[in-house]
Design an enzyme around this catalytic site. Structure first.
Site, PDB file in Angstrom:
ATOM      1  N   GLU A  12      -2.639  -8.787   6.427  1.00 36.29           N
ATOM      2  CA  GLU A  12      -2.687 -10.191   6.800  1.00 36.29           C
ATOM      3  C   GLU A  12      -3.031 -11.181   5.592  1.00 36.29           C
ATOM      4  O   GLU A  12      -2.551 -12.327   5.443  1.00 36.29           O
ATOM      5  CB  GLU A  12      -3.624 -10.424   8.041  1.00 36.29           C
ATOM      6  CG  GLU A  12      -3.195  -9.667   9.301  1.00 36.29           C
ATOM      7  CD  GLU A  12      -4.287  -9.864  10.311  1.00 36.29           C
ATOM      8  OE1 GLU A  12      -5.347  -9.300  10.283  1.00 36.29           O
ATOM      9  OE2 GLU A  12      -3.939 -10.446  11.497  1.00 36.29           O
ATOM     10  N   GLU A  33      -3.905  -1.996  14.140  1.00 33.30           N
ATOM     11  CA  GLU A  33      -4.905  -2.354  15.084  1.00 33.30           C
ATOM     12  C   GLU A  33      -4.745  -1.757  16.584  1.00 33.30           C
ATOM     13  O   GLU A  33      -5.973  -1.508  16.971  1.00 33.30           O
ATOM     14  CB  GLU A  33      -5.024  -3.814  15.041  1.00 33.30           C
ATOM     15  CG  GLU A  33      -5.650  -4.647  13.846  1.00 33.30           C
ATOM     16  CD  GLU A  33      -4.788  -5.007  12.783  1.00 33.30           C
ATOM     17  OE1 GLU A  33      -3.487  -4.376  12.855  1.00 33.30           O
ATOM     18  OE2 GLU A  33      -4.982  -5.677  11.871  1.00 33.30           O
TER      19      GLU A  33
END
Ligand code: NAI
Length: 698
Positions: free
Chosen positions: A111, A131
């Site tokens: 990210e 995740e």
């Protein structure tokens, strides 16, 4: 010269380019000091008119593994600036920012890179948003930026699947702008120099996400409802879809909202608890940490008994590259064992998971033998012969005289007292229990049973060996049934009582599988073989307190020669060749008869009562086990139940689940059961002490 921006981030200037270096071993986790350091670095570079571009790079083995898991559940995790703010700040930079990725960029690490204008990766790097594996979604803009960069279809595959991609795929889909060879920093500096003159630099947040090729409904129906990350997968799909519909800023807010819901929920809490519990389990309290990847003193393994367990254990060892001497007492049993091993490998190969060459390589590692003298040069022997103390002792006498000094002598016994086995040898310090679970080549759990006199290095070498053959070792002490099977006693007891009180086998199993257990307790008894517990009950009968309730249902079923799947009947009946449990009126009749004899008036039983009684029985016994020091830590019990007994990972294990119910409420319920039923429900002393002291966890 490098300048320190924080304890984990350094800053250097190369000509007119600022280099921000993450240095937070082992994986450059994005802890508070990293976030603050990166922010300060960008600020400094923007303020310096001599700087024309910025490179973000990681020291050590990778760019960044994402959130700093050591800071989870600590205030540092939420310290300002948050990752999303650092990313937004980078994205708004007027000077081009290049992420230089080596090793891996995972989760928050990727990210962060997506906030940069450009990404270059060193050949072989892995990039991903894993995740969902912890019951979460990316919370730093990943679900909104990735679809805008590579399209929703590919983003969906990466975020829902949680599997990283390699550099070739990353380049092909446009996730990175270039793939380079080492040295990475040089390549990144050259790449940055070439971009300085560009009038504009690409900002992912300004793009729109193409929905082309993305089928969100198909993605939703591909989620297995029983998958531990089913909830997170659903949310991931929603968020990627939102990226194709909402403006960027709104999409980010939506991602945040959904992320926070997941973070606060019990499913992700449970999965994160297990993630840590499994990392912690192999550590021996008080022992120095072994060097991972170091040399193991175990070079050759001997296995005695080529039955169900011996064969599976041999496969587990061979799969990890250990040469094995597999010894039996007669040729026919040895042939049967080897044929089964081959058949199991061929089944795996038929699924495309193993090549013919692999099969031959693994089989070649297994040397069959009928002569225990072949154990003379092995470093570890694991015996998996019949479960009988006299037989085990005879075997250990033989091993004591056959094996070289220093060899570890292990037993796979599931219930027998290791100390009594060790006492028969002249080297009790070398004796240990290695309790595998069936099928031993598949099940991850290994209970490593330390005897009274087992030496510390024998324990640590065994824990290390377990991990080398792909197991999760949990160190336990000697007691009846160790941890997993000991806890089953109360669990099965309540299941049997509930039958007498009014439930059917299907209802008991149904309630618990709906709760999430891979299998109900009664179907599990049928699979494991009811004769084993019957023998144990008979062995323990003389010491059973006479005033406590005892259900005869299981005994009556066994008395009819029904031992479960292997005899085609147990709590259920089975059609030839099938493992599907079918209701059997014979069993209903036995249950009614036992209830009548015990003077029990049958009533309507709710699913809630079934789950509550079975779960509380597990937790109460677990608390007792912790108190006796049979495990090193409460979370070890959770590791045992999730990896060996089909306990739902989404509930974290029996002890974690009890914590989510609240220890106070658990104790109150147990006291209530004690008053209605009897001293089977005596609350564990530990539980009483914890609640009295206001503790919320074990
Ligand atoms: P099994 O009956 O399938 O295999 C035992 C094998 O040992 C037979 O092939 C037999 O010929 C051989 N054997 C017996 N005495 C021997 C001797 N003196 N020398 C060489 N070979 C000998 O039994 P299984 O199920 O594999 O169990 C073995 C051990 O593993 C038992 O202690 C059992 O309690 C334990 N165990 C079993 C589990 C299971 O699910 N079956 C799970 C965990 C532990």
């Amino acid at each position: 010269m490098d300048i320190s921006l924080s304890s984990t981030v350094r800053y250097a200037v190369q000509d007119n380019v600022a280099v921000i270096k993450l240095d937070n071993p082992p994986v450059n986790g994005l802890g508070d000091t990293v976030r603050a350091g990166v922010h300060a670095g960008v600020e400094r570079a923007l303020a310096d008119t001599g700087i024309k571009a910025i490179v973000l790079i990681g020291e050590g083995k990778a760019f960044s593994g994402g959130a700093d898991i050591r800071q989870f559940n600590t205030p540092a995790a939420n310290a300002q600036p948050m990752l999303k703010d650092v990313i937004a700040y980078i994205e708004s930079s007027s000077k081009p920012v290049v992420a230089a990725i080596h090793g891996f960029a995972l989760g928050g690490g990727l990210e962060l890179a997506l906030g940069c204008h450009y990404r270059i990766a060193q050949q072989g790097a892995l990039l991903g948003l894993p995740e969902v594996n912890l019951g979460l979604i990316p919370g730093g803009g990943g679900t909104q930026r990735l679809p805008r960069l590579v399209g929703a279809a590919r983003a969906l595959a990466m975020i829902q699947g949680g599997k990283p991609v390699k550099t070739d795929a990353a380049l092909e889909m446009g996730l990175v702008d270039a793939v380079v060879e080492a040295p990475l920093l040089e390549a990144a500096l050259a790449f940055a120099q070439a971009r300085i003159s560009h009038a504009e630099h690409p900002v992912i947040g300004r793009r729109s996400a193409s929905a082309e090729g993305a089928d969100f409904n198909a993605a939703r129906s591909s989620v297995r409802p029983k998958a531990r990350n089913a909830l997170a997968q659903g949310v991931a799909i929603d968020c990627v879809e939102a990226a194709t519909r909402l403006p960027f800023a709104e999409g980010l807010l939506e991602e945040r909202r959904r992320f926070e819901e997941l973070v606060a929920g019990n499913v992700s809490k449970s999965l994160r608890h297990l993630f840590f519990a499994e990392k912690e389990a192999p550590r021996v309290v008080g022992a120095s940490r072994g060097k991972p990847g170091g040399d193991s003193p175990i070079k050759r393994v001997g296995i005695l008994g080529a039955g169900t367990m011996g064969g599976g254990i041999a496969m587990a060892c061979a799969n990890a590259g250990f040469p094995v001497v597999l010894c039996e007492r007669e040729q026919a049993a040895l042939d049967r064992g080897l044929a089964l091993i081959r058949k199991n490998y061929e089944i795996t190969a038929a699924k495309g998971k193993l090549s013919e060459a692999d099969i031959e390589k693994r089989l070649a590692l297994i040397s069959p033998s009928l002569d225990t003298n072949d154990f003379a040069d092995v470093d570890l022997v694991i015996e998996a012969v019949f479960e009988d103390m006299a037989v085990k002792q005879e075997v250990f006498r033989m091993l004591d005289s056959t094996c070289k000094p220093g060899a570890i002598l292990a037993t796979n016994t599931s219930r027998l007292n290791i100390d009594e086995i060790a006492a028969i040898t002249g080297r009790p310090e070398s004796v240990i229990g290695l309790h595998f679970f069936s099928p031993a080549n598949v099940m991850k759990l290994l209970e490593v049973v330390r005897g009274d006199r087992t030496a510390a290095d024998v324990i640590s070498v065994s824990m290390d060996f377990a991990q080398r053959i792909g197991k999760i070792p949990v160190l336990v002490g000697v007691c009846e049934g160790f941890v997993g099977n000991r806890m089953l006693t109360g669990y099965w007891r309540e299941a049997g009582f509930l039958l007498e009180e009014g439930a059917s086998p299907q209802q008991v199993d149904g309630a618990l599988t709906r709760f999430g257990m891979a299998m109900g307790p009664l179907a599990m008894a049928d699979m494991a073989g009811m004769d084993i517990n019957w023998a144990t009950r008979k062995r323990l009968a003389p010491t059973r307190p006479a005033h406590l309730r005892y259900s005869k249902v299981a005994d009556r079923i066994c008395e009819r020669g029904r031992f479960g799947q292997k005899t085609g009947a147990g709590y259920y009946r089975y059609e030839a060749g099938s493992r599907t449990p079918l209701p059997d009126p014979v069993v209903d009749e036995i249950i009614l008869e036992c209830a009548r004899e015990a003077g029990i008036e049958r009533r309507e039983i709710s699913d809630e009562e079934i789950v509550e009684r079975c779960m509380l029985a597990l937790a109460n016994e677990g608390a007792q086990i912790i108190d006796e020091g049979i495990v090193q830590r409460a979370s070890d019990i959770d590791v045992v139940y999730v990896n060996g007994y089909g306990f739902p990972a989404t509930r974290g294990g029996p002890m974690f689940y009890a914590q989510t119910l609240g220890l106070e409420s658990v104790l109150e319920k147990i006291r209530n059961l004690q008053s209605r039923h009897d001293d089977h429900w005596k609350p564990a002393a530990l539980l009483e002490r914890l609640v009295a002291g206001g503790a919320k966890t074990f």
